[in-house]
Design a protein around this motif. Sequence first.
Motif, mmCIF file in Angstrom:
data_model
loop_
_atom_site.group_PDB
_atom_site.id
_atom_site.type_symbol
_atom_site.label_atom_id
_atom_site.label_comp_id
_atom_site.label_asym_id
_atom_site.label_seq_id
_atom_site.Cartn_x
_atom_site.Cartn_y
_atom_site.Cartn_z
ATOM 1 N N ALA A 1 0.946 -1.379 -0.054
ATOM 2 C CA ALA A 1 -0.255 -0.177 -0.084
ATOM 3 C C ALA A 1 0.844 1.100 0.001
ATOM 4 N N SER A 2 2.028 1.148 0.682
ATOM 5 C CA SER A 2 2.846 2.391 0.600
ATOM 6 C C SER A 2 3.824 2.464 -0.584
ATOM 7 N N GLY A 3 3.709 1.697 -1.630
ATOM 8 C CA GLY A 3 4.400 1.645 -2.748
ATOM 9 C C GLY A 3 5.901 1.521 -2.617
ATOM 10 N N GLN A 4 6.459 1.134 -1.508
ATOM 11 C CA GLN A 4 7.922 0.920 -1.147
ATOM 12 C C GLN A 4 8.352 -0.433 -1.548
ATOM 13 N N GLN A 5 7.718 -1.445 -1.504
ATOM 14 C CA GLN A 5 7.831 -2.829 -1.565
ATOM 15 C C GLN A 5 7.165 -3.596 -2.700
ATOM 16 N N LEU A 6 7.761 -4.200 -3.467
ATOM 17 C CA LEU A 6 6.812 -5.182 -4.141
ATOM 18 C C LEU A 6 7.156 -6.645 -4.005
ATOM 19 N N ALA A 7 6.226 -7.428 -4.012
ATOM 20 C CA ALA A 7 6.310 -9.032 -3.756
ATOM 21 C C ALA A 7 5.825 -9.586 -5.275
ATOM 22 N N SER A 8 6.929 -10.690 -5.442
ATOM 23 C CA SER A 8 6.940 -11.401 -6.752
ATOM 24 C C SER A 8 6.943 -12.728 -6.184
ATOM 25 N N GLY A 9 6.097 -13.594 -7.066
ATOM 26 C CA GLY A 9 6.015 -15.015 -6.929
ATOM 27 C C GLY A 9 6.194 -15.492 -8.358
ATOM 28 N N GLY A 10 7.068 -16.615 -8.391
ATOM 29 C CA GLY A 10 7.247 -17.288 -9.662
ATOM 30 C C GLY A 10 6.941 -19.085 -9.730
ATOM 31 N N ASN A 11 6.997 -19.500 -10.778
ATOM 32 C CA ASN A 11 6.871 -20.888 -10.842
ATOM 33 C C ASN A 11 8.030 -21.618 -10.669
ATOM 34 N N ASP A 12 9.232 -20.881 -10.119
ATOM 35 C CA ASP A 12 10.642 -21.356 -9.622
ATOM 36 C C ASP A 12 10.049 -21.496 -8.153
ATOM 37 N N ASN A 13 9.286 -21.618 -7.465
ATOM 38 C CA ASN A 13 8.904 -21.858 -5.972
ATOM 39 C C ASN A 13 9.361 -20.761 -5.153
ATOM 40 N N LEU A 14 9.905 -19.549 -5.818
ATOM 41 C CA LEU A 14 10.740 -18.445 -5.037
ATOM 42 C C LEU A 14 9.445 -17.328 -4.908
ATOM 43 N N LEU A 15 9.704 -16.642 -3.725
ATOM 44 C CA LEU A 15 8.855 -15.368 -3.313
ATOM 45 C C LEU A 15 10.189 -14.307 -3.122
ATOM 46 N N HIS A 16 10.200 -13.260 -3.820
ATOM 47 C CA HIS A 16 11.051 -12.094 -3.798
ATOM 48 C C HIS A 16 10.143 -10.919 -3.178
ATOM 49 N N HIS B 1 14.683 -9.588 -0.169
ATOM 50 C CA HIS B 1 14.494 -10.885 0.577
ATOM 51 C C HIS B 1 14.335 -11.981 -0.602
ATOM 52 N N ARG B 2 14.948 -12.765 -0.522
ATOM 53 C CA ARG B 2 14.838 -14.178 -1.528
ATOM 54 C C ARG B 2 14.211 -15.134 -0.442
ATOM 55 N N LEU B 3 12.778 -15.483 -0.698
ATOM 56 C CA LEU B 3 12.371 -16.303 0.346
ATOM 57 C C LEU B 3 11.918 -17.652 -0.572
ATOM 58 N N GLU B 4 12.495 -19.015 0.111
ATOM 59 C CA GLU B 4 12.531 -20.109 -0.547
ATOM 60 C C GLU B 4 11.734 -21.309 0.279
ATOM 61 N N ASP B 5 10.769 -20.948 1.179
ATOM 62 C CA ASP B 5 10.146 -21.722 1.912
ATOM 63 C C ASP B 5 8.990 -22.499 1.323
ATOM 64 N N HIS B 6 8.369 -22.026 -0.003
ATOM 65 C CA HIS B 6 7.195 -22.611 -0.634
ATOM 66 C C HIS B 6 8.040 -23.694 -1.462
ATOM 67 N N THR B 7 7.445 -24.821 -1.643
ATOM 68 C CA THR B 7 7.607 -26.144 -2.304
ATOM 69 C C THR B 7 6.889 -26.317 -3.786
ATOM 70 N N ALA B 8 6.291 -25.209 -4.120
ATOM 71 C CA ALA B 8 5.454 -25.063 -5.317
ATOM 72 C C ALA B 8 5.423 -23.641 -5.807
ATOM 73 N N ALA B 9 4.801 -23.562 -6.966
ATOM 74 C CA ALA B 9 4.614 -22.137 -7.431
ATOM 75 C C ALA B 9 3.825 -21.211 -6.647
ATOM 76 N N VAL B 10 4.220 -19.986 -6.584
ATOM 77 C CA VAL B 10 3.840 -18.873 -5.717
ATOM 78 C C VAL B 10 3.218 -17.813 -6.512
ATOM 79 N N LYS B 11 1.669 -18.047 -6.673
ATOM 80 C CA LYS B 11 0.869 -17.034 -7.415
ATOM 81 C C LYS B 11 0.258 -16.140 -6.326
ATOM 82 N N ALA B 12 -0.488 -16.680 -5.385
ATOM 83 C CA ALA B 12 -1.258 -15.876 -4.587
ATOM 84 C C ALA B 12 -0.425 -15.035 -3.742
ATOM 85 N N LEU B 13 -0.634 -13.789 -3.520
ATOM 86 C CA LEU B 13 0.055 -12.698 -2.783
ATOM 87 C C LEU B 13 -1.066 -11.807 -2.452
ATOM 88 N N ALA B 14 -1.086 -11.248 -1.176
ATOM 89 C CA ALA B 14 -1.877 -10.261 -0.761
ATOM 90 C C ALA B 14 -1.216 -9.444 0.719
#
Length: 453
Positions: free
Chosen positions: A272-287, A304-317
């Motif tokens: 909401a602040s416009g300062q941070q962007l979250a991105s998820g990919g089919n490589d199971n990564l969340l940035h 941050h590079r977050l590698e805890d998911h074990t499948a594609a990360v599409k849902a972000l909120a």
Amino acid sequence: MDAGSYSGSSNKKQSRCPLQEQLLQRKNSRDNLDRFIPNRSAMDFDYAHYMLTEGRKGKENPAVSSPSREAYRKQLAETFNMNRTRILAFKNKPPTPVEAIPNEIASVQQNKTAKPRRYIPQTSERTLDAPDIMDDYYLNLLDWGRSNVLSIALGGTVYLWDASDGATSELVTVDEENGPVTSVKWAPDGQHIAVGLNNSEVQLWDTTANRLLRTLKGGHRSRVGALDWNNHILTTGGMDGQIINNDVRIRNPIVDTYQGHHQEVCGLKWSASGQQLASGGNDNLLHIWDRSTASSNSTTQWLHRLEDHTAAVKALAWCPFQGNLLASGGGGSDRCIKFWNTHTGACLNSIDTGSQVCSLLWNKNERELLSSHGFTQNQLTLWKYPSMVKVAELTGHTSRVLFMAQSPDGCTVASAAGDETLRFWNVFGTPEVAKPAPKANPEPFAHLNRGIR
């Protein structure tokens, strides 16, 4: 470390003991009574002497007592409160409790604070057909703009549905060479919309004039399946793994490039602040990317590079009531909703939902999170945050619920699934105070009418 831990626990025990003793002590010494020792100040010695000497003569010698004498004795005893059986008093009469708050005021305050439980309908309030919608987990084909118009991509056509009157219109149909449409996203003003295509291009449309403003080319090498706006910046994510910030006000729009994913980018969300962007990919990564470190001269490094998911990360909120709290959902082999502190990169909690997490939405009025799922139930699940207790499960779709969008007032949720239906759910209730919608800001597109292509 163990010794320090043990020392801390012993100190806590010692500190609790005086408090316990203090709670047992009485402030009034007269209340320090023993149950077996009479309290002389509470005794009536004249009555006690009478009961010991004269009071029981009539009962011990019933022959001496006549009916008239017995009636006189009972009347006299009632008059002088002599029908008592106890001689020794072991405790003072408890004082009359004083009400700090009158019952009337307390009941009114309780009624004000007690909030009635919200009724959540278990079935959709409206269902629309959505033929030819692509059953593709990695795309984003549904969005609800601030002007209360919902956009949905069905094959190569983008349709607009006005929620105020139910009117439907066709915005654009792309040919097979460039299509199908792979993503849609309303601009903050609720009048302009970005349309991502299978041929790597992104079109910007003015929906009020039904006119194409410009086409963004050359940034991606394959389809653009994820879009999000940050004021005048349109961020695009493609199958090539690239994330690009496009300033739609200038002739050469590419201002930043984020490279961290090595497979398709399927989720993009600005805070909401416009300062941070979250991105998820089919490589199971969340940035997590920081806007302040972005640069057009070189590839921007992730925060941050977050590698805890074990499948594609599409849902972000992003959480509406805590700016640094992000929820993310994993695909079919992960099935988890995870919560992140994006300042530190720490995972705060992880919940196994039991099925593929396709989309996430926060309730703007309550501390609740809504998730949509795939096999086996294809349901929408409402969770209470932070306990993550299930509040409700909404069923009706017969295929995985790939897309969700929230109405501008935050009450209604639209869901689209591979069963080619678009359903509307009154899941988030009615806001307590209706806030007037801010005026549309045409600034992001102020320069587009000057012929920039």
